[in-house]
Design a protein around this motif. Structure first.
Motif, PDB file in Angstrom:
ATOM      1  N   ALA A 150      24.341  -3.118 -23.282  1.00 30.74           N
ATOM      2  CA  ALA A 150      24.396  -3.830 -24.559  1.00 30.74           C
ATOM      3  C   ALA A 150      24.084  -2.890 -25.721  1.00 30.74           C
ATOM      4  O   ALA A 150      24.663  -3.008 -26.802  1.00 30.74           O
ATOM      5  CB  ALA A 150      23.412  -5.000 -24.551  1.00 30.74           C
ATOM      6  N   LEU A 151      23.174  -1.946 -25.486  1.00 31.33           N
ATOM      7  CA  LEU A 151      22.846  -1.009 -26.557  1.00 31.33           C
ATOM      8  C   LEU A 151      23.988  -0.035 -26.797  1.00 31.33           C
ATOM      9  O   LEU A 151      24.267   0.352 -27.937  1.00 31.33           O
ATOM     10  CB  LEU A 151      21.553  -0.250 -26.236  1.00 31.33           C
ATOM     11  CG  LEU A 151      20.263  -1.071 -26.305  1.00 31.33           C
ATOM     12  CD1 LEU A 151      19.047  -0.170 -26.139  1.00 31.33           C
ATOM     13  CD2 LEU A 151      20.157  -1.852 -27.611  1.00 31.33           C
TER      14      LEU A 151
ATOM     15  N   MET B 256      26.180  -1.705 -29.037  1.00 35.58           N
ATOM     16  CA  MET B 256      25.650  -1.676 -30.400  1.00 35.58           C
ATOM     17  C   MET B 256      25.949  -0.322 -31.060  1.00 35.58           C
ATOM     18  O   MET B 256      26.369  -0.259 -32.216  1.00 35.58           O
ATOM     19  CB  MET B 256      24.146  -1.959 -30.351  1.00 35.58           C
ATOM     20  CG  MET B 256      23.430  -1.986 -31.681  1.00 35.58           C
ATOM     21  SD  MET B 256      22.625  -0.439 -32.068  1.00 35.58           S
ATOM     22  CE  MET B 256      21.174  -0.486 -31.004  1.00 35.58           C
ATOM     23  N   PHE B 257      25.757   0.767 -30.282  1.00 34.51           N
ATOM     24  CA  PHE B 257      26.055   2.099 -30.826  1.00 34.51           C
ATOM     25  C   PHE B 257      27.522   2.185 -31.246  1.00 34.51           C
ATOM     26  O   PHE B 257      27.854   2.684 -32.322  1.00 34.51           O
ATOM     27  CB  PHE B 257      25.778   3.198 -29.791  1.00 34.51           C
ATOM     28  CG  PHE B 257      24.333   3.309 -29.365  1.00 34.51           C
ATOM     29  CD1 PHE B 257      23.302   2.972 -30.229  1.00 34.51           C
ATOM     30  CD2 PHE B 257      24.008   3.780 -28.091  1.00 34.51           C
ATOM     31  CE1 PHE B 257      21.967   3.086 -29.836  1.00 34.51           C
ATOM     32  CE2 PHE B 257      22.688   3.899 -27.689  1.00 34.51           C
ATOM     33  CZ  PHE B 257      21.662   3.550 -28.558  1.00 34.51           C
TER      34      PHE B 257
ATOM     35  N   ILE C  22      28.207   0.382 -34.453  1.00 27.90           N
ATOM     36  CA  ILE C  22      27.742   1.100 -35.644  1.00 27.90           C
ATOM     37  C   ILE C  22      28.707   2.239 -35.976  1.00 27.90           C
ATOM     38  O   ILE C  22      29.092   2.444 -37.126  1.00 27.90           O
ATOM     39  CB  ILE C  22      26.302   1.640 -35.446  1.00 27.90           C
ATOM     40  CG1 ILE C  22      25.312   0.470 -35.376  1.00 27.90           C
ATOM     41  CG2 ILE C  22      25.907   2.575 -36.589  1.00 27.90           C
ATOM     42  CD1 ILE C  22      23.863   0.882 -35.165  1.00 27.90           C
ATOM     43  N   GLU C  23      29.111   2.962 -34.916  1.00 26.55           N
ATOM     44  CA  GLU C  23      30.041   4.076 -35.145  1.00 26.55           C
ATOM     45  C   GLU C  23      31.349   3.598 -35.762  1.00 26.55           C
ATOM     46  O   GLU C  23      31.873   4.198 -36.694  1.00 26.55           O
ATOM     47  CB  GLU C  23      30.370   4.763 -33.817  1.00 26.55           C
ATOM     48  CG  GLU C  23      29.394   5.854 -33.437  1.00 26.55           C
ATOM     49  CD  GLU C  23      29.728   6.400 -32.053  1.00 26.55           C
ATOM     50  OE1 GLU C  23      30.817   6.981 -31.885  1.00 26.55           O
ATOM     51  OE2 GLU C  23      28.903   6.207 -31.139  1.00 26.55           O
TER      52      GLU C  23
ATOM     53  N   GLY D 165      30.181   0.360 -38.767  1.00 22.51           N
ATOM     54  CA  GLY D 165      29.057   0.509 -39.686  1.00 22.51           C
ATOM     55  C   GLY D 165      28.103  -0.661 -39.634  1.00 22.51           C
ATOM     56  O   GLY D 165      27.364  -0.926 -40.574  1.00 22.51           O
ATOM     57  N   ALA D 166      28.110  -1.401 -38.528  1.00 22.19           N
ATOM     58  CA  ALA D 166      27.174  -2.507 -38.333  1.00 22.19           C
ATOM     59  C   ALA D 166      26.949  -2.658 -36.828  1.00 22.19           C
ATOM     60  O   ALA D 166      27.839  -2.326 -36.043  1.00 22.19           O
ATOM     61  CB  ALA D 166      27.722  -3.806 -38.909  1.00 22.19           C
ATOM     62  N   PRO D 167      25.783  -3.140 -36.443  1.00 22.75           N
ATOM     63  CA  PRO D 167      25.516  -3.245 -35.004  1.00 22.75           C
ATOM     64  C   PRO D 167      26.346  -4.325 -34.311  1.00 22.75           C
ATOM     65  O   PRO D 167      26.321  -4.414 -33.089  1.00 22.75           O
ATOM     66  CB  PRO D 167      24.018  -3.560 -34.940  1.00 22.75           C
ATOM     67  CG  PRO D 167      23.655  -4.080 -36.287  1.00 22.75           C
ATOM     68  CD  PRO D 167      24.596  -3.462 -37.247  1.00 22.75           C
ATOM     69  N   TRP D 168      27.049  -5.146 -35.087  1.00 23.84           N
ATOM     70  CA  TRP D 168      27.921  -6.159 -34.487  1.00 23.84           C
ATOM     71  C   TRP D 168      29.374  -5.818 -34.784  1.00 23.84           C
ATOM     72  O   TRP D 168      29.684  -5.026 -35.666  1.00 23.84           O
ATOM     73  CB  TRP D 168      27.616  -7.541 -35.072  1.00 23.84           C
ATOM     74  CG  TRP D 168      26.211  -7.987 -34.893  1.00 23.84           C
ATOM     75  CD1 TRP D 168      25.642  -8.416 -33.731  1.00 23.84           C
ATOM     76  CD2 TRP D 168      25.190  -8.062 -35.892  1.00 23.84           C
ATOM     77  NE1 TRP D 168      24.324  -8.752 -33.949  1.00 23.84           N
ATOM     78  CE2 TRP D 168      24.024  -8.552 -35.272  1.00 23.84           C
ATOM     79  CE3 TRP D 168      25.150  -7.762 -37.255  1.00 23.84           C
ATOM     80  CZ2 TRP D 168      22.833  -8.746 -35.958  1.00 23.84           C
ATOM     81  CZ3 TRP D 168      23.962  -7.958 -37.938  1.00 23.84           C
ATOM     82  CH2 TRP D 168      22.812  -8.445 -37.292  1.00 23.84           C
TER      83      TRP D 168
ATOM     84  N   PHE E  20      31.945  -6.545 -36.585  1.00 28.37           N
ATOM     85  CA  PHE E  20      32.565  -7.127 -37.778  1.00 28.37           C
ATOM     86  C   PHE E  20      33.299  -6.009 -38.492  1.00 28.37           C
ATOM     87  O   PHE E  20      32.903  -4.855 -38.421  1.00 28.37           O
ATOM     88  CB  PHE E  20      31.504  -7.700 -38.721  1.00 28.37           C
ATOM     89  CG  PHE E  20      30.825  -8.939 -38.209  1.00 28.37           C
ATOM     90  CD1 PHE E  20      31.480 -10.168 -38.221  1.00 28.37           C
ATOM     91  CD2 PHE E  20      29.532  -8.879 -37.710  1.00 28.37           C
ATOM     92  CE1 PHE E  20      30.844 -11.308 -37.754  1.00 28.37           C
ATOM     93  CE2 PHE E  20      28.897 -10.013 -37.242  1.00 28.37           C
ATOM     94  CZ  PHE E  20      29.552 -11.230 -37.258  1.00 28.37           C
ATOM     95  N   SER E  21      34.333  -6.386 -39.213  1.00 29.62           N
ATOM     96  CA  SER E  21      35.070  -5.355 -39.937  1.00 29.62           C
ATOM     97  C   SER E  21      34.282  -4.953 -41.176  1.00 29.62           C
ATOM     98  O   SER E  21      33.780  -5.806 -41.915  1.00 29.62           O
ATOM     99  CB  SER E  21      36.435  -5.897 -40.351  1.00 29.62           C
ATOM    100  OG  SER E  21      36.967  -5.059 -41.355  1.00 29.62           O
ATOM    101  N   PRO E  22      34.173  -3.647 -41.424  1.00 30.58           N
ATOM    102  CA  PRO E  22      33.462  -3.208 -42.631  1.00 30.58           C
ATOM    103  C   PRO E  22      34.110  -3.767 -43.901  1.00 30.58           C
ATOM    104  O   PRO E  22      33.432  -3.926 -44.920  1.00 30.58           O
ATOM    105  CB  PRO E  22      33.547  -1.684 -42.577  1.00 30.58           C
ATOM    106  CG  PRO E  22      34.471  -1.341 -41.471  1.00 30.58           C
ATOM    107  CD  PRO E  22      34.672  -2.537 -40.617  1.00 30.58           C
TER     108      PRO E  22
ATOM    109  N   ARG F 163      32.402  -6.875 -45.414  1.00 27.59           N
ATOM    110  CA  ARG F 163      30.972  -6.756 -45.658  1.00 27.59           C
ATOM    111  C   ARG F 163      30.501  -7.529 -46.896  1.00 27.59           C
ATOM    112  O   ARG F 163      29.345  -7.951 -46.960  1.00 27.59           O
ATOM    113  CB  ARG F 163      30.582  -5.276 -45.781  1.00 27.59           C
ATOM    114  CG  ARG F 163      29.136  -5.034 -45.424  1.00 27.59           C
ATOM    115  CD  ARG F 163      28.793  -3.556 -45.377  1.00 27.59           C
ATOM    116  NE  ARG F 163      27.375  -3.411 -45.105  1.00 27.59           N
ATOM    117  CZ  ARG F 163      26.829  -3.194 -43.897  1.00 27.59           C
ATOM    118  NH1 ARG F 163      27.596  -3.054 -42.840  1.00 27.59           N
ATOM    119  NH2 ARG F 163      25.538  -3.107 -43.745  1.00 27.59           N
TER     120      ARG F 163
END
Lengths: 435, 262
Positions: free
Chosen positions: A406-407, A410-411, A414-415, A418-421, A423-425, A428
């Motif tokens: 799961a982590l 999350m990584f 973010i890569e 740009g968010a841990p979930w 979603f499209s930046p 935002r």
């Protein structure tokens, strides 16, 4: 004369042995990596005065805090008496400092009250550990040696203080009887209560008792001194430097790895000035004790296993495997093992196929941490199990790519987003126009 | 509800203006449905007092906090340096965050990487506004209500800020009842250290259940929080005990906005 020689030999041998063992611990601590903890010395001295000398964090838990202060003050002040014992032992004198008259009487009386305080404190502590069985003394990591260690310390202190009081009681009886050498000196408010027990003894027996307790007391102190380096009780020495070298930054601030900064700068700008390649290949995070810094290793030797960290840890309170106390105990035990390895191999560490990560501390423990700083906050002497946890986590993630799935997700988020979930930046700012 | 005025840095830049403060919304505040309400409450307060602020909008990215706490220093520093480039590009001087994790990371961990700003948490901003008389607060619907405040680790222990949220709650004429484990002794909600993004390790209880149980034992009307992740955890905990109809979980900023009918 013979007694003086025996005494001097014992004292010298005890001091030498202690020096050797402390030097070994010092060597082991300095195996750690460099970290700058000598900045801001005035703040550090203040912190040491408040937290170590002043015991300010001990009293957060009032019962243990007050009892501990009793033991601590007793220990420090009664050691003035040891100065007299040593002088008397070397020169064959008796109560050499008694020329101080009223001051001497006052001091001896204070020592007696403090000795009584220490005995009471030790008994309370013993009851808390062995009869009430407080939760924080029942954790698995204390099974075996650590739990015995704690009890040996308490019993030894009670024996030493009892010997001191019995010595005074018999001494005073001999003084009253005007027996040779036993000059009238001292004031004995506590040991007087014991006198009736020995009143009917002959002078010879009283001298035997007094001398016996005197030797038992000083040999006990020398032996106890040499027990310290093998015991959690070593905190009575290391607590002071450990607090002095505390982390002064906000607890929320975690170190930025400089080695990573260089790599990231290169990734973001290939034309960035390339720092000289390090001599040894870079390792990110810590796998074993030698990857930790010297302060982390000092913390490991300083921890006295009180378990306030563990009892305040949210993971531990909810039945997870993590115990911050165990993290520091494991670090110490592994470091001791590495130190022995170095001793056996003429000063160099020979790979023994073991490591702190894996053989001592499991991934499950590390991944249970909330990084909430409850452990560092609750430590009475500012030790930092969280720093060790984080370094080991870094090794798991950056060297072994071994994070929970799961982590890793999350990584990736973010890569990519740009968010841990996921979603499209681009979305935002949508919240601003939503109802 | 009046229309929110949410200028972006790019908008202001185009007009040749600079804001007094940048509102760093954070990932939860941008994407999590519940946390978005906190974000809006903060904006309502900013609009209400006519502070000249801006957000980065689509130029904002994760601070890297969850990556760092999970041990991924690479990803953290990548995020940090990219964010710092953007922030420095706009010559940002002062930042208010809607999340204690963003607050801690930008305030404490960015300076060494080249990002030096004055950073405050939104409860600190609200306190400043009240103290300077720019924001009037009366109890409104919270007058006499029983409130329990749950300290966010990265605001409280992490950065020593225990007073700002409490001072605000007291301004609401509410009855603030402290849990046994509060302030420096506060218990984590269970989200920290990247736990938010993974299953908990094996144990006999969830941390958020433990914490919510303690909060609910105070018999509060409102459990107040100061962090979007605490919000998620405490709401889940309250639901676990089926108390969601009786006990509200609100961010301190939402309480201020509601009390002022914003």
């Amino acid at each position: 004369m013979i007694a003086s020689i025996i005494f001097i030999i014992l004292l010298a041998f005890g001091a030498f042995l202690f020096y050797k063992n402390v030097a070994k611990i010092r060597r082991n601590v300095l195996l750690g990596k460099e970290v700058n903890r000598s900045d801001n010395s005035s703040e550090r001295w203040k912190l040491m005065a408040l937290v170590a000398i002043g015991q300010s964090k001990m009293i957060v838990r009032p019962v243990a805090g007050v009892m501990h202060i009793l033991l601590y003050v007793g220990f420090v002040i009664i050691n003035i008496e040891v100065i007299e014992i040593i002088i008397d032992g070397i020169f064959g004198t008796h109560r050499i400092l008694s020329f101080a008259g009223a001051l001497y009487n006052f001091l001896i009386a204070s020592f007696e009250w403090l000795a009584l305080g220490v005995i009471i404190g030790c008994i309370v502590f013993f009851i808390r550990r062995n009869i009430i069985k407080l939760n924080r003394f029942m954790n698995k990591e204390l099974d075996g040696w650590p739990r015995s260690d704690a009890n040996y310390i308490l019993i030894t202190e009670v024996l030493l203080m009892s010997a001191f009081l019995i010595m005074n009681a018999s001494d005073h009886l001999l003084q009253v009887k005007g027996y040779e050498h036993y000059i009238k000196a001292g004031s004995f408010p506590v040991s007087n209560l014991l006198s009736p027990l020995f009143e009917n003894m002959s002078n010879a027996s009283l001298v035997m008792l007094e001398r016996g307790c005197w030797w038992f007391h000083i040999i006990g102190i020398i032996a106890f001194l040499n027990y310290l380096p093998y015991s959690k009780h070593f905190h009575i020495l290391l607590a002071f430097p450990a607090v002095y070298f505390s982390n002064l930054k906000p607890k929320g601030e975690f170190n930025n790895l400089a080695s990573v900064t260089n790599e990231v700068k290169l990734m973001l700008d290939p034309n960035a000035a390339i720092p000289p390649a390090p001599e040894t290949p870079l390792k990110f995070g810590a796998k074993d004790v030698l990857d930790l810094n010297w302060k982390q290793l000092m913390d490991a030797y300083t921890c006295t296993e009180c378990g306030r960290c563990t009892s305040n840890c949210p993971a531990n309170q909810t039945g997870k495997l993590l115990s911050p106390r165990k993290i520091l105990m494991d670090t110490r035990d592994r470091l001791t093992e590495v130190g022995k390895n170095i001793d056996l191999n003429n000063g160099t560490f020979v790979d023994d196929g073991k490591a702190l990560l894996g053989n001592y501390i499991s991934e499950e423990e590390l991944w249970a941490c909330n990084t909430c700083n409850a452990c560092t906050e609750s430590c009475p002497i500012n030790l930092d199990p969280l720093a060790v946890i984080m370094d080991l986590r870094q090794y798991l993630v950056m060297e072994q790519s071994n994070a929970p799935a799961a982590l890793n997700g999350m990584f990736t988020n973010i890569e990519n987003n740009g968010a841990p979930w996921q979603f499209s930046p681009a979305d935002r700012l949508n919240w601003a126009s939503e109802d | 509800m009046s229309q929110l005025n949410v200028p972006t840095m790019a908008d202001l830049m185009a007009k040749g203006e600079t804001p007094d403060i940048l509102f760093w919304v954070g990932c939860a505040g941008s994407f999590d449905d519940r946390a978005k309400k906190i974000t809006k409450a903060i904006v309502k307060i900013l609009n209400h007092v006519n502070i000249k602020f801006a957000v980065l909008g689509t130029e904002e990215s994760c601070t890297g906090d969850p990556a760092k706490r999970a041990g991924n220093e690479f990803l953290f520093q990548m995020q940090a340096m990219q964010n710092i480039q953007v922030l420095n590009g706009y010559d940002v001087k002062k930042i208010v965050t809607g999340c204690p994790h963003c607050f801690n990371t930008i305030k404490n961990e960015y300076p060494e990487l080249g990002g030096k700003y004055e950073v405050i948490h939104h409860t600190q901003l609200v306190q400043e506004l009240i103290d300077s008389g720019k924001l009037k607060v009366e109890g409104g619907e919270f007058k006499g209500k029983k409130i329990t405040f749950h300290d966010p680790c990265y605001l409280g222990r992490g950065n020593g800020e225990y007073e700002a949220p409490r001072n605000i709650i007291q301004k609401l004429d509410a009855e603030l009842n402290e849990m046994k484990r509060s302030r420096a002794n506060g218990l984590c909600c269970g989200a920290g250290g990247a736990q938010m993004f993974k299953e908990a390790e094996k144990g006999n209880k969830e941390v958020n259940v433990e914490r919510s149980e303690e909060a609910l034992a105070m018999n509060p009307d409102v459990i107040a929080v100061g962090c979007p992740f605490c919000m998620t955890m405490m709401r889940d905990g309250v639901k676990h005990f089926e108390k969601e109809d009786k006990v509200q979980v609100l961010d301190v900023s939402e309480m201020i906005a509601q009390a002022n009918d914003l």
